[in-house]
Design an enzyme around this catalytic site. Structure first.
Site, PDB file in Angstrom:
ATOM      1  CD  GLU A  90      -2.592 -43.668  23.761  1.00 49.37           C
ATOM      2  OE1 GLU A  90      -1.736 -43.317  22.910  1.00 49.37           O
ATOM      3  OE2 GLU A  90      -1.625 -44.102  25.008  1.00 49.37           O
ATOM      4  CE  LYS A 267       1.448 -46.112  21.302  1.00 45.52           C
ATOM      5  NZ  LYS A 267       0.447 -45.083  22.220  1.00 45.52           N
ATOM      6  CG  ASP A 283       8.307 -33.375  10.171  1.00 48.64           C
ATOM      7  OD1 ASP A 283       8.504 -34.764  11.071  1.00 48.64           O
ATOM      8  OD2 ASP A 283       9.433 -33.662   9.970  1.00 48.64           O
ATOM      9  CG  HIS A 381      -5.728 -46.532  29.207  1.00 49.72           C
ATOM     10  ND1 HIS A 381      -4.874 -45.742  28.751  1.00 49.72           N
ATOM     11  CD2 HIS A 381      -6.230 -47.351  28.295  1.00 49.72           C
ATOM     12  CE1 HIS A 381      -4.903 -45.833  28.110  1.00 49.72           C
ATOM     13  NE2 HIS A 381      -5.623 -46.373  26.835  1.00 49.72           N
TER      14      HIS A 381
HETATM   15  C1  MEV Z   1       0.652 -46.627  25.747  1.00 53.03           C
HETATM   16  O1  MEV Z   1       0.319 -45.417  24.576  1.00 53.03           O
HETATM   17  C2  MEV Z   1       1.775 -46.496  26.813  1.00 53.03           C
HETATM   18  C3  MEV Z   1       2.706 -47.478  27.164  1.00 53.03           C
HETATM   19  O2  MEV Z   1       2.232 -48.915  27.071  1.00 53.03           O
HETATM   20  C4  MEV Z   1       3.976 -47.374  27.988  1.00 53.03           C
HETATM   21  C5  MEV Z   1       4.399 -47.727  28.187  1.00 53.03           C
HETATM   22  O3  MEV Z   1       4.359 -49.437  28.711  1.00 53.03           O
HETATM   23  O4  MEV Z   1       5.627 -47.662  28.650  1.00 53.03           O
HETATM   24  C6  MEV Z   1       1.795 -47.446  28.909  1.00 53.03           C
END
Ligand code: MEV
Length: 428
Positions: A90, A267, A283, A381
């Site tokens: 990513e 995430k 892992d 991004h």
């Molecule tokens: C993207 O991979 C991760 C984000 O969505 C984390 C977040 O929203 O805090 C940018």
């Protein structure tokens, strides 16, 4: 109707597939899926993983999946500078850690751990007196300790081994269940093998003492006796002022209150954490399962990080989560790239690795919240994403940068637009 060329073999029943070499298997798969010869050649290149080793790590190996490793700079953990290798597909993940760490480089991250304790569970059912059975098992503590430690004298020699016993009576859909927890110090190993062996060895005894039947004997990934913690302060003046700080605080309040937001917030944290876990051959699924279970430990899924304001008005951030990572055993020890990544990190113990990983998770989260609360995530991004889109449109070499830049300037990062830009570029 066919043109006379033999149809590929489309049966998934391939006798002796597991006994063949990776190349033989790949040829069979190529025939099944009608892969072009150049695709097969590319797949047959194992990159930096020796094919023999790859063939031993998992079953039915045909190829490898190469993921880039980026190195996060600027990180200072417990006063020591570290370069952090991160394996991720990513874009922006590595940059996010570098940026966060640059903004608090002077003070860095302070970290700690709760210990190296893993939990193995032994499930016993069909017990007529489960509460008395619990006591009977607890009475055998020293016997249990001797049996567990006897399973792994090397671990004991290294200072690890059985540490504690916990027995719980669970009220389940299938009636009462007696669940024995073996709590084991696994030192520099992740410890799955060590504790699973102990659980399997102790199981017949538990069945006898409880008068029930034992089914499952396996570690818990909710490694809440193996917590890693990190704390950091970002000075308000360094991060763009009180408005930015308050935006980050509000983003945290949102994640704290709402599982829909907490899932995305966490995430992002795992973007950083899993990347280091993968780079070091650990892992990723175990760490992710533990992290999310820990985030839900109160019964409501929430944020793994917390944000507050210091007395001076700066942003105080912290993270705590289970991090069962190891330096010995499995891919960590065998994979040459994992070994190289551990060398780059310079970690003498699994504990130190867990502490750095916790700091990376916090850095990642700070950057994501800062971007989300200010310019939004897409701006940063898009520059890298645009390069991916340019490549998907067929751009090669210098074309990639030119097409990507044009896409960003136009504010439309789409493959169809990239194809048109590439066409025009090649014409000019
Ligand atoms: C993207 O991979 C991760 C984000 O969505 C984390 C977040 O929203 O805090 C940018």
């Amino acid at each position: 109707m066919t043109d006379g060329t033999p149809l590929p073999n489309r049966s998934s029943r391939i006798a002796g597939f597991h006994k063949k070499s990776p190349r033989e298997r790949l040829d069979l798969v190529a025939s099944f899926a009608d892969l072009a010869p150049d695709v097969v050649e590319r797949l047959s290149d194992f990159g930096n993983l020796p094919p023999d080793l790859g063939d031993r790590l998992i079953e039915n190996v045909v190829s490898t999946m190469n993921i880039p490793i980026g190195v996060a700079t600027n990180m200072k953990v417990d006063g020591e500078d570290v370069l952090v290798p991160m394996a991720t597909e990513e874009s922006s993940v590595v940059a996010a850690v570098c940026n966060a760490a640059r903004q608090n480089y002077d003070t860095g991250f302070a970290t700690s751990v709760s210990g190296n304790l893993m939990i193995a569970q032994v499930q016993a059912v069909g017990i007529s007196d489960p509460h008395a059975a619990r006591i009977r098992i607890l009475e055998r503590r020293s016997e249990i300790q001797a049996i567990c430690d006897g399973c792994d004298p090397v671990l004991v020699r290294l200072g690890g081994g059985f540490r504690d016993l916990e027995v719980r009576v669970l009220d389940t859909l299938g009636g009462p269940m007696v669940v024995t927890h073996l709590i084991v110090d696994t030192r520099d190993a992740m410890g799955a093998n060590a504790v699973n062996t102990m659980a399997e060895t102790i199981a017949p005894h538990v069945a006898r003492w409880s008068g029930g039947r034992v089914y499952l004997r396996i570690l818990s990934n909710l490694a809440d006796r193996r917590l890693a913690r990190a704390h950091a302060v970002w000075r308000t003046a360094e991060i763009g002022g009180p408005e930015v700080r308050d935006g980050i605080l509000s983003a945290y309040h949102f994640a704290e209150a709402d599982p829909y937001r907490a899932a995305t917030h966490n995430k992002g944290i795992m973007n950083g954490i899993s990347a280091v876990v993968l780079a070091t051959g650990n892992d990723t699924r175990a760490i992710e399962a533990g992290a999310h279970a820990y985030a839900a430990r109160s019964g409501r899924y929430t944020s793994l990080t917390r944000y507050e304001t210091t007395a001076e008005g700066d942003l105080s951030a912290s993270i705590e989560l289970p991090l069962a990572v190891g330096l010995v055993g499995g891919a960590t020890k065998l994979h040459p790239t994992a070994q190289a990544c551990l060398k780059i990190l310079g970690v003498p113990t699994a504990e130190r690795l867990a502490r750095i990983i916790a700091a990376v998770g916090l850095a990642q989260n700070f950057s994501a919240l800062k971007a989300l609360a200010t310019t939004g995530i897409q701006k940063g991004h898009m520059a890298l994403h645009a390069q991916n889109i340019a490549m998907m449109a067929g751009a090669v070499g210098d074309e990639i940068e030119t097409v990507a830049r044009t896409l960003v300037e136009r504010g439309t990062v789409r493959v169809d637009v990239a194809e048109k830009v590439l066409q025009d570029l090649r014409k000019s």
